[in-house]
Design a protein around this motif. Sequence first.
Motif, PDB file in Angstrom:
ATOM      1  N   PHE A  57       0.727  -0.877   0.013  1.00 55.05           N
ATOM      2  CA  PHE A  57      -0.545  -0.181  -0.099  1.00 55.05           C
ATOM      3  C   PHE A  57       0.351   1.236  -0.553  1.00 55.05           C
ATOM      4  N   VAL A  58       1.963   1.168  -0.505  1.00 53.83           N
ATOM      5  CA  VAL A  58       2.904   1.959  -1.302  1.00 53.83           C
ATOM      6  C   VAL A  58       2.672   3.307  -2.160  1.00 53.83           C
ATOM      7  N   ASP A  59       1.323   2.788  -2.893  1.00 48.78           N
ATOM      8  CA  ASP A  59       1.042   3.680  -4.450  1.00 48.78           C
ATOM      9  C   ASP A  59       1.457   4.508  -4.173  1.00 48.78           C
ATOM     10  N   SER A  60       0.507   5.074  -2.881  1.00 51.07           N
ATOM     11  CA  SER A  60       0.707   6.884  -3.072  1.00 51.07           C
ATOM     12  C   SER A  60       0.974   7.559  -2.619  1.00 51.07           C
ATOM     13  N   TRP A  61       2.083   7.072  -1.982  1.00 54.76           N
ATOM     14  CA  TRP A  61       3.686   7.961  -1.313  1.00 54.76           C
ATOM     15  C   TRP A  61       3.944   8.863  -2.123  1.00 54.76           C
ATOM     16  N   PRO A  62       4.296   8.706  -3.808  1.00 57.75           N
ATOM     17  CA  PRO A  62       4.890   9.680  -4.595  1.00 57.75           C
ATOM     18  C   PRO A  62       3.441  10.669  -4.562  1.00 57.75           C
ATOM     19  N   LYS A  63       2.423  10.936  -4.153  1.00 59.49           N
ATOM     20  CA  LYS A  63       1.616  11.737  -3.848  1.00 59.49           C
ATOM     21  C   LYS A  63       2.066  13.633  -3.918  1.00 59.49           C
ATOM     22  N   GLY A  64       1.964  14.925  -4.353  1.00 64.14           N
ATOM     23  CA  GLY A  64       2.270  15.771  -3.810  1.00 64.14           C
ATOM     24  C   GLY A  64       3.519  16.085  -3.591  1.00 64.14           C
ATOM     25  N   ASN A 118       8.741   7.502 -14.520  1.00 65.65           N
ATOM     26  CA  ASN A 118       9.436   6.120 -14.035  1.00 65.65           C
ATOM     27  C   ASN A 118       8.675   5.301 -13.099  1.00 65.65           C
ATOM     28  N   TYR A 119       8.324   3.642 -13.559  1.00 64.73           N
ATOM     29  CA  TYR A 119       7.635   3.280 -12.793  1.00 64.73           C
ATOM     30  C   TYR A 119       8.547   1.607 -12.152  1.00 64.73           C
ATOM     31  N   PHE A 120       7.896   1.401 -10.751  1.00 70.84           N
ATOM     32  CA  PHE A 120       8.151  -0.093 -10.180  1.00 70.84           C
ATOM     33  C   PHE A 120       7.159  -0.475  -8.767  1.00 70.84           C
ATOM     34  N   ILE A 121       7.926  -1.808  -9.376  1.00 70.73           N
ATOM     35  CA  ILE A 121       6.577  -2.882  -8.776  1.00 70.73           C
ATOM     36  C   ILE A 121       8.169  -3.913  -7.912  1.00 70.73           C
ATOM     37  N   CYS A 122       6.661  -4.773  -6.868  1.00 75.75           N
ATOM     38  CA  CYS A 122       7.494  -5.593  -6.100  1.00 75.75           C
ATOM     39  C   CYS A 122       6.934  -7.129  -7.149  1.00 75.75           C
ATOM     40  N   ASN A 123       7.218  -7.785  -7.216  1.00 76.11           N
ATOM     41  CA  ASN A 123       7.051  -8.675  -8.374  1.00 76.11           C
ATOM     42  C   ASN A 123       6.952 -10.184  -8.027  1.00 76.11           C
ATOM     43  N   LEU A 124       7.141  -9.887  -6.310  1.00 72.97           N
ATOM     44  CA  LEU A 124       6.538 -11.570  -5.734  1.00 72.97           C
ATOM     45  C   LEU A 124       5.653 -11.966  -5.630  1.00 72.97           C
ATOM     46  N   PRO A 125       5.237 -12.743  -6.374  1.00 75.64           N
ATOM     47  CA  PRO A 125       3.221 -13.436  -5.867  1.00 75.64           C
ATOM     48  C   PRO A 125       2.565 -12.356  -4.864  1.00 75.64           C
ATOM     49  N   GLY A 126       1.667 -11.458  -5.848  1.00 75.72           N
ATOM     50  CA  GLY A 126       0.529 -11.021  -4.772  1.00 75.72           C
ATOM     51  C   GLY A 126       1.146  -9.807  -4.095  1.00 75.72           C
ATOM     52  N   HIS A 127       2.209  -9.294  -3.813  1.00 73.71           N
ATOM     53  CA  HIS A 127       2.603  -8.019  -3.470  1.00 73.71           C
ATOM     54  C   HIS A 127       2.653  -6.611  -4.645  1.00 73.71           C
ATOM     55  N   CYS A 128       2.682  -6.252  -5.631  1.00 70.26           N
ATOM     56  CA  CYS A 128       1.898  -5.649  -6.809  1.00 70.26           C
ATOM     57  C   CYS A 128       0.310  -5.493  -6.890  1.00 70.26           C
ATOM     58  N   VAL A 129       0.103  -6.547  -6.621  1.00 68.54           N
ATOM     59  CA  VAL A 129      -1.787  -6.314  -6.999  1.00 68.54           C
ATOM     60  C   VAL A 129      -1.945  -5.907  -5.427  1.00 68.54           C
ATOM     61  N   ASN A 130      -1.734  -5.970  -4.066  1.00 63.73           N
ATOM     62  CA  ASN A 130      -1.838  -5.314  -3.012  1.00 63.73           C
ATOM     63  C   ASN A 130      -0.541  -3.992  -2.696  1.00 63.73           C
ATOM     64  N   ALA A 131      -1.014  -3.370  -4.287  1.00 58.54           N
ATOM     65  CA  ALA A 131       0.073  -1.766  -4.005  1.00 58.54           C
ATOM     66  C   ALA A 131       1.076  -1.658  -3.563  1.00 58.54           C
ATOM     67  N   MET A 132       1.591  -2.463  -3.957  1.00 58.28           N
ATOM     68  CA  MET A 132       3.370  -2.670  -3.820  1.00 58.28           C
ATOM     69  C   MET A 132       3.974  -2.101  -4.603  1.00 58.28           C
ATOM     70  N   ARG A 133       3.455  -1.218  -5.257  1.00 64.91           N
ATOM     71  CA  ARG A 133       4.303  -0.765  -6.198  1.00 64.91           C
ATOM     72  C   ARG A 133       4.297   1.516  -7.141  1.00 64.91           C
ATOM     73  N   ILE A 134       4.938   2.431  -7.289  1.00 62.59           N
ATOM     74  CA  ILE A 134       5.046   3.492  -6.954  1.00 62.59           C
ATOM     75  C   ILE A 134       4.955   4.017  -8.932  1.00 62.59           C
ATOM     76  N   ALA A 135       3.979   4.838  -8.845  1.00 63.32           N
ATOM     77  CA  ALA A 135       4.765   5.555 -10.637  1.00 63.32           C
ATOM     78  C   ALA A 135       5.328   7.316  -9.991  1.00 63.32           C
ATOM     79  N   VAL A 136       6.273   7.281 -10.637  1.00 64.37           N
ATOM     80  CA  VAL A 136       7.174   8.607 -10.505  1.00 64.37           C
ATOM     81  C   VAL A 136       7.501   9.176 -11.091  1.00 64.37           C
ATOM     82  N   TYR A 137       6.770  10.433 -11.636  1.00 61.28           N
ATOM     83  CA  TYR A 137       7.344  11.722 -12.718  1.00 61.28           C
ATOM     84  C   TYR A 137       8.391  12.604 -12.704  1.00 61.28           C
ATOM     85  N   ALA A 138       9.392  12.631 -12.829  1.00 62.53           N
ATOM     86  CA  ALA A 138      10.175  13.565 -13.096  1.00 62.53           C
ATOM     87  C   ALA A 138      10.796  14.424 -13.906  1.00 62.53           C
ATOM     88  N   SER A 139      10.407  15.259 -13.569  1.00 61.26           N
ATOM     89  CA  SER A 139      10.391  17.194 -14.359  1.00 61.26           C
ATOM     90  C   SER A 139      12.080  16.774 -15.297  1.00 61.26           C
TER      91      SER A 139
END
Length: 139
Positions: A57-64, A118-139
């Motif tokens: 559930f780290v997927d919202s971390w980049p917001k703001g 820039n996109y990052f995930i954890c690819n262990l079973p069940g991790h990414c689908v449980n929001a262990m992923r982030i999308a980050v835009y870098a200017s």
Amino acid sequence: MALATQSPANSASYSASLLDAAKANRRAYCIRNPLGLCEIAHAKSYVVGDMKGWTFFVDSWPKGKRFRAGDVLVFKYLPTAHNVVKVNHLGYRTCTVPRGSYITRTGNDHIRLVKGNNYFICNLPGHCVNAMRIAVYAS
């Protein structure tokens, strides 16, 4: 990433730039341009997930947050429990790992952002689908 050109003649200014970078939690790098002058690039480091680290559930971390190309994401986690995979947009959306993706497993991974998405995930079973992923835009 801010750039400032320095020559050996103004090394005091170079030192001041390094000090300013440290105060702003940014790293300063000297990159030699074709004229042999030093261009100082400032990059900030971010610990993904802050105190929780790279976890579910780290997927919202980049917001703001505002990221720049050259900034460094630090992924802190238990290496026997997770990993970090740099993926493309499709890999992020579908929680899949495209062929040739960059995978790290140290538990203290430092990854420099490139300009754009820039996109990052954890690819262990069940991790990414449980929001262990982030999308980050870098200017």
